[in-house]
Design an enzyme around this catalytic site. Structure first.
Site, PDB file in Angstrom:
ATOM      1  N   GLU A 187       0.801  -1.232   0.000  1.00 34.98           N
ATOM      2  CA  GLU A 187       0.000   0.000   0.000  1.00 34.98           C
ATOM      3  C   GLU A 187       0.834   1.282   0.000  1.00 34.98           C
ATOM      4  OE1 GLU A 187      -2.770  -0.300   3.223  1.00 34.98           O
ATOM      5  OE2 GLU A 187      -3.481  -2.264   2.600  1.00 34.98           O
ATOM      6  N   GLU A 305      -6.133 -10.918  -0.274  1.00 29.93           N
ATOM      7  CA  GLU A 305      -6.911 -10.600   0.926  1.00 29.93           C
ATOM      8  C   GLU A 305      -8.410 -10.586   0.613  1.00 29.93           C
ATOM      9  OE1 GLU A 305      -5.386  -7.116   2.954  1.00 29.93           O
ATOM     10  OE2 GLU A 305      -3.352  -7.480   2.227  1.00 29.93           O
TER      11      GLU A 305
END
Length: 425
Positions: A187, A305
């Site tokens: 991220e 995820e």
């Protein structure tokens, strides 16, 4: 019947027969055109999901998808105790949900907390499961001591680089040969709609900036993390991992970043699409476009995820136009998310979304090596304590539990209709 009427009747029969013959000829002789997707594959036909349970209850997701990709799950110490039987039956890969993150495993410069991570690795090895490492560098759940110099001022770039190398060599080195893939950098990309801001530079106030960027003022730390990881474990596959990978603005930024890495000879093997999805995002077109872009670079894709949140945010002005991503810039007057329970209508929408997604994943099986769900069952999901949308576990302030029901197993660990929709043909 008189002769006049008989002749008319015969003519009508002849005309009708000719019309039928013409129609049949057109249907049988016209060239067939098979539509294809952007990847050149034939799209899966829309159909009502088949949610009928299979008779053989001993088979798990890993068995249904053995010819497609690994199927994994994110776990912690508690889940490998409470849900071990379900995990062993269903999955052939595990990811440590939190126990390998920098701030958790390396809380001070001279302290490493190996116990939980070691337990997860040992569990996976006992049951012949692959292990994904998550993660080596992230601005959230970071080790705050890394950013502070001996004089109490911000650490220099040289000091932070040395600390980062030491950390990666210690963690990736400890599990060398045991962890087959690492989310090296997590991220690092800005997720606003501003195409001129690619990284989390701190120039936008709508998201948490990266302390790494604050010191480096360039993506040098990203390149370094991949190089260090490759040195520490040359055989491990290395991934850049992020959320909202299918949404146009973020998708283009991710493509730009990983292309730069690849063009500069940085050792990167693929991209992790986190897959924190909702009942209407992504669309089939968004998902295919994102996959096609990464595949065009010769990189592998792992869905790292996966969950499908059923909650619908209640906004005063309605949802964003044109399916745009909800961001931190949405109206401040946003009301709390409503937990309406797992109603039949919500269930049907989740079933349809999961089926659409997995139909596409199976279609792209040559380019996808792993699909990992984030948590085991609806009994406990990280999403329950968060608002809808987003990805990182960086939310601060009070949290109210609102069930998200995002997984393929219900609160009792039983297979949901969505489970059968993704495994049935």
């Amino acid at each position: 019947m008189n002769k006049y009427l008989l002749n008319i009747s015969r003519k009508n029969i002849v005309l009708a027969a000719a019309a039928v013959a013409t129609t049949l000829c057109y249907m049988q002789c016209s060239p067939k055109v098979t539509p294809t997707t952007a990847s050149g594959a034939t799209p899966t036909a829309a159909a009502t999901p088949n949610t009928t349970p299979q008779l053989d209850q001993s088979k798990g997701l890993k068995d249904y998808f053995k010819d497609y990709f690994l199927v994994g799950v994110a776990v912690g110490s508690r889940s490998i105790q409470q849900d071990s039987a379900l995990m062993i039956r269903e999955f052939n890969s595990v990811t440590a949900e939190n126990d390998m993150k920098m701030g958790v495993i390396h809380p001070t410069e001279d302290t490493y907390n190996w116990k939980n991570a070691d337990n997860i690795v040992a569990f996976a090895e006992r049951h012949k499961m692959k292990i994904r490492g998550h993660n080596l560098l992230w601005h959230t759940q970071a080790a705050e001591w890394m950013f502070v110099g001996p004089d109490g001022k911000p650490a220099s770039k040289e000091l932070l680089l040395k600390r980062l190398k030491d950390h990666i060599f210690a963690v990736a080195g400890r599990y060398k040969g045991k962890i087959y893939a690492w989310d090296v950098v997590n991220e690092a990309i800005d997720d606003t709609q501003d195409s001129t801001i690619v990284y989390r530079t701190g120039t936008t106030k709508t998201q948490k900036p990266s302390q790494f960027w604050g010191i480096f003022q360039s993506p040098e730390f990203i390149d370094a993390a991949f190089r260090f990881a490759h040195e520490a474990d040359p055989k491990a596959k290395l991934y850049y991992n992020d959320y909202s990978s299918e949404r146009p603005a973020k998708r283009e930024k991710i493509f730009k970043v990983v292309k730069r890495l690849k063009d500069n000879g940085v050792p990167i093997d693929g991209v992790g699409f986190q897959g924190h999805w909702t009942l209407n995002i992504p669309t089939a077109s968004q998902l295919r476009t994102a996959l096609d872009q990464i595949i065009s670079l010769g990189l592998d894709v792992q869905f790292t995820e996966v969950d499908v949140d059923v909650r619908v945010p209640q906004r005063p002005s309605g949802p964003p136009a044109n399916g745009a991503a909800p961001t931190a810039t949405r109206p401040a007057a946003t009301t709390p998310d409503v937990d309406a329970g797992y109603t039949p209508e919500i269930e049907a929408r989740q079933v349809a979304q999961y089926k659409m997604i997995f139909d596409i994943l199976k279609e792209y099986k040559k380019h996808i090596s792993s699909v990992t769900f984030w948590n085991v069952s609806d009994r406990a999901s990280w999403l329950d304590g968060r608002g809808t949308g987003g990805a990182a576990a960086s939310q601060t302030g009070p949290r109210t539990i609102r069930k998200a029901y995002p997984l393929l197993f219900d609160v009792n660990g039983q297979r949901k209709k969505a489970y059968w929709a993704v495994v049935n043909k």
